[in-house]
Motif scaffolding. Structure first.
Motif, mmCIF file in Angstrom:
data_model
loop_
_atom_site.group_PDB
_atom_site.id
_atom_site.type_symbol
_atom_site.label_atom_id
_atom_site.label_comp_id
_atom_site.label_asym_id
_atom_site.label_seq_id
_atom_site.Cartn_x
_atom_site.Cartn_y
_atom_site.Cartn_z
ATOM 1 N N MET A 1 -7.350 -17.087 7.724
ATOM 2 C CA MET A 1 -6.192 -16.660 8.504
ATOM 3 C C MET A 1 -6.375 -15.279 9.129
ATOM 4 O O MET A 1 -5.469 -14.770 9.782
ATOM 5 N N MET A 2 -7.524 -14.651 8.896
ATOM 6 C CA MET A 2 -7.862 -13.355 9.501
ATOM 7 C C MET A 2 -6.884 -12.240 9.126
ATOM 8 O O MET A 2 -6.622 -11.335 9.927
ATOM 9 N N LEU A 3 -6.349 -12.283 7.920
ATOM 10 C CA LEU A 3 -5.473 -11.223 7.420
ATOM 11 C C LEU A 3 -6.287 -10.367 6.446
ATOM 12 O O LEU A 3 -6.075 -10.395 5.240
ATOM 13 N N TYR A 4 -7.207 -9.600 6.983
ATOM 14 C CA TYR A 4 -8.229 -8.972 6.155
ATOM 15 C C TYR A 4 -7.695 -7.848 5.268
ATOM 16 O O TYR A 4 -7.823 -7.910 4.039
ATOM 17 N N ASP A 5 -7.105 -6.821 5.866
ATOM 18 C CA ASP A 5 -6.619 -5.687 5.065
ATOM 19 C C ASP A 5 -5.526 -6.116 4.096
ATOM 20 O O ASP A 5 -5.470 -5.657 2.950
ATOM 21 N N PHE A 6 -4.651 -6.975 4.577
ATOM 22 C CA PHE A 6 -3.549 -7.507 3.759
ATOM 23 C C PHE A 6 -4.111 -8.067 2.450
ATOM 24 O O PHE A 6 -3.693 -7.678 1.347
ATOM 25 N N GLN A 7 -5.076 -8.963 2.554
ATOM 26 C CA GLN A 7 -5.605 -9.634 1.369
ATOM 27 C C GLN A 7 -6.492 -8.715 0.542
ATOM 28 O O GLN A 7 -6.547 -8.826 -0.683
ATOM 29 N N LEU A 8 -7.189 -7.798 1.201
ATOM 30 C CA LEU A 8 -8.053 -6.866 0.482
ATOM 31 C C LEU A 8 -7.251 -5.997 -0.473
ATOM 32 O O LEU A 8 -7.695 -5.699 -1.593
ATOM 33 N N ILE A 9 -6.066 -5.587 -0.050
ATOM 34 C CA ILE A 9 -5.204 -4.775 -0.908
ATOM 35 C C ILE A 9 -4.795 -5.548 -2.152
ATOM 36 O O ILE A 9 -4.825 -5.023 -3.273
ATOM 37 N N PHE A 10 -4.444 -6.819 -1.983
ATOM 38 C CA PHE A 10 -4.011 -7.628 -3.124
ATOM 39 C C PHE A 10 -5.193 -7.964 -4.033
ATOM 40 O O PHE A 10 -5.028 -8.060 -5.258
ATOM 41 N N ILE A 11 -6.368 -8.167 -3.451
ATOM 42 C CA ILE A 11 -7.555 -8.408 -4.277
ATOM 43 C C ILE A 11 -7.864 -7.177 -5.116
ATOM 44 O O ILE A 11 -8.143 -7.277 -6.316
ATOM 45 N N PHE A 12 -7.803 -6.009 -4.502
ATOM 46 C CA PHE A 12 -8.107 -4.775 -5.220
ATOM 47 C C PHE A 12 -7.113 -4.546 -6.352
ATOM 48 O O PHE A 12 -7.483 -4.085 -7.436
ATOM 49 N N ALA A 13 -5.844 -4.861 -6.119
ATOM 50 C CA ALA A 13 -4.806 -4.622 -7.131
ATOM 51 C C ALA A 13 -5.039 -5.430 -8.390
ATOM 52 O O ALA A 13 -4.565 -5.051 -9.481
ATOM 53 N N GLN A 14 -5.778 -6.544 -8.305
ATOM 54 C CA GLN A 14 -6.053 -7.352 -9.490
ATOM 55 C C GLN A 14 -6.791 -6.546 -10.558
ATOM 56 O O GLN A 14 -6.651 -6.791 -11.756
ATOM 57 N N GLY A 15 -7.571 -5.565 -10.114
ATOM 58 C CA GLY A 15 -8.379 -4.786 -11.046
ATOM 59 C C GLY A 15 -7.585 -3.959 -12.023
ATOM 60 O O GLY A 15 -8.125 -3.528 -13.055
ATOM 61 N N PHE A 16 -6.320 -3.706 -11.750
ATOM 62 C CA PHE A 16 -5.505 -2.922 -12.669
ATOM 63 C C PHE A 16 -5.210 -3.670 -13.971
ATOM 64 O O PHE A 16 -4.748 -3.067 -14.934
ATOM 65 N N PHE A 17 -5.473 -4.968 -13.982
ATOM 66 C CA PHE A 17 -5.237 -5.729 -15.210
ATOM 67 C C PHE A 17 -6.452 -5.723 -16.138
ATOM 68 O O PHE A 17 -6.388 -6.268 -17.241
ATOM 69 N N LEU B 1 0.832 -1.207 0.000
ATOM 70 C CA LEU B 1 0.000 0.000 0.000
ATOM 71 C C LEU B 1 0.862 1.252 0.000
ATOM 72 O O LEU B 1 0.511 2.262 -0.616
ATOM 73 N N ARG B 2 1.979 1.202 0.679
ATOM 74 C CA ARG B 2 2.895 2.351 0.694
ATOM 75 C C ARG B 2 3.365 2.688 -0.715
ATOM 76 O O ARG B 2 3.412 3.859 -1.110
#
Length: 300
Positions: free
Chosen positions: A252-268, A117-118
């Motif tokens: 695994m309860m890593l919500y924000d972590f995975q949400l960022i990577f899911i959102f990034a898929q949309g750039f394709f 995210l940074r």
């Protein structure tokens, strides 16, 4: 040159701006009561940085630690400004700098999602992400080619950065015995820290599930950076990647972590595809609203 003709990521960059601001505002809201514990010298986490460097400026971290609520007040202000597109790239640059300072104040709580995210915020600082969902107006012709070039490079950088993360992650996993042997999921699901559902233990005892998810994750991370650039394969890779990250988030309860990577898929997805989805959603919502209004009128 194609990169200066049009902003090929104009819609999704705007979505990314809104997404990043809302996510960061949520994180600040959830951690507000713990700010002294996390970011001041009186906290239970020992400060790791006496001095903080931002580009060519270095300053004593205590200047921020002693005024932590004021600092986060300014941080929230600029997040709200950026959310609505006020200040445009100036607000984006300030948000990146403030977020970077928060990471340096307490690096112990960071994860891979925070680091990604940074970089996304850094790319947004130079991109034109204000074509949509902005209240400050859109500058159509001013520095158009330069803004298109910066925006297209930003969008491409996010895509390449995502691929780089997957590839490096896969390389490191291959050299770890639990991943190479196909049992990484077993050990992960048996850790209390990652016990996100009542089914974790049962799934960890399934040899088929453990081997499939372990090697499947490795295979996806190795092939994704290569195959995602093939248009015909994206419609398969993106859903698989989303399922993987959603599963990690749930189990695994890593919500924000995975949400960022899911959102990034949309750039394709192309700008045209996103605009089609956007206008289709607006049309469907308008029809639903009209139908609901008609039913209420008939009932009256």
């Amino acid at each position: 040159m194609g990169l200066t003709v049009a902003n090929n990521y104009s819609f999704y960059l705007s979505c990314c701006r809104v997404f990043a601001c809302l996510l960061l505002l949520k994180q600040v809201a959830f951690s507000w009561q713990f700010l002294p514990l996390l970011y001041t010298d009186a906290g239970y986490l020992a400060p790791m940085h006496r001095y903080i460097s931002e580009f060519f400026i270095s300053f004593d971290a205590s200047l921020v630690r002693d005024r932590i609520y004021t600092f986060f007040g300014v941080y929230i202000l600029f997040l709200i400004l950026l959310l609505f597109g006020v200040g445009k790239n100036f607000s984006a640059i300030v948000v990146f700098l403030l977020y970077d300072i928060t990471q340096k104040l307490c690096p112990q709580i960071l994860n891979g999602g925070d680091n990604f995210l940074r970089f996304i915020l850094l790319y947004l600082a130079f991109a034109d992400s204000f074509r949509y969902f902005s209240i400050s107006g859109y500058e159509g012709a001013r520095f158009y080619k330069l803004r298109c070039l910066a925006s297209n490079l930003a969008g491409m950088s996010i895509c390449m950065h995502l691929c780089l993360i997957y590839f490096i992650s896969a390389i490191h996993k291959i050299h770890a015995d639990v991943w190479f042997s196909g049992v990484a999921t077993y050990y992960t699901f048996n850790l209390e820290r990652f016990n996100g559902t009542p089914f974790n233990t049962s799934l960890a005892n399934s040899a088929v599930f453990v081997v499939t998810t372990t090697y499947g994750t490795l295979l996806l991370e190795l092939l994704y950076p290569i195959l995602i650039w093939t248009r015909a394969l994206r419609k398969y890779l993106i859903p698989v990647a989303i399922i993987l990250h959603a599963g990690i988030g749930i189990f695994m309860m890593l919500y924000d972590f995975q949400l960022i990577f899911i959102f990034a898929q949309g750039f394709f997805l192309s700008n045209q595809q996103w605009l089609k989805i956007y206008h289709g959603s607006l049309s469907a919502f308008s029809k639903l609203k009209h139908l609901t209004t008609g039913r209420q009128a008939s009932a009256a």
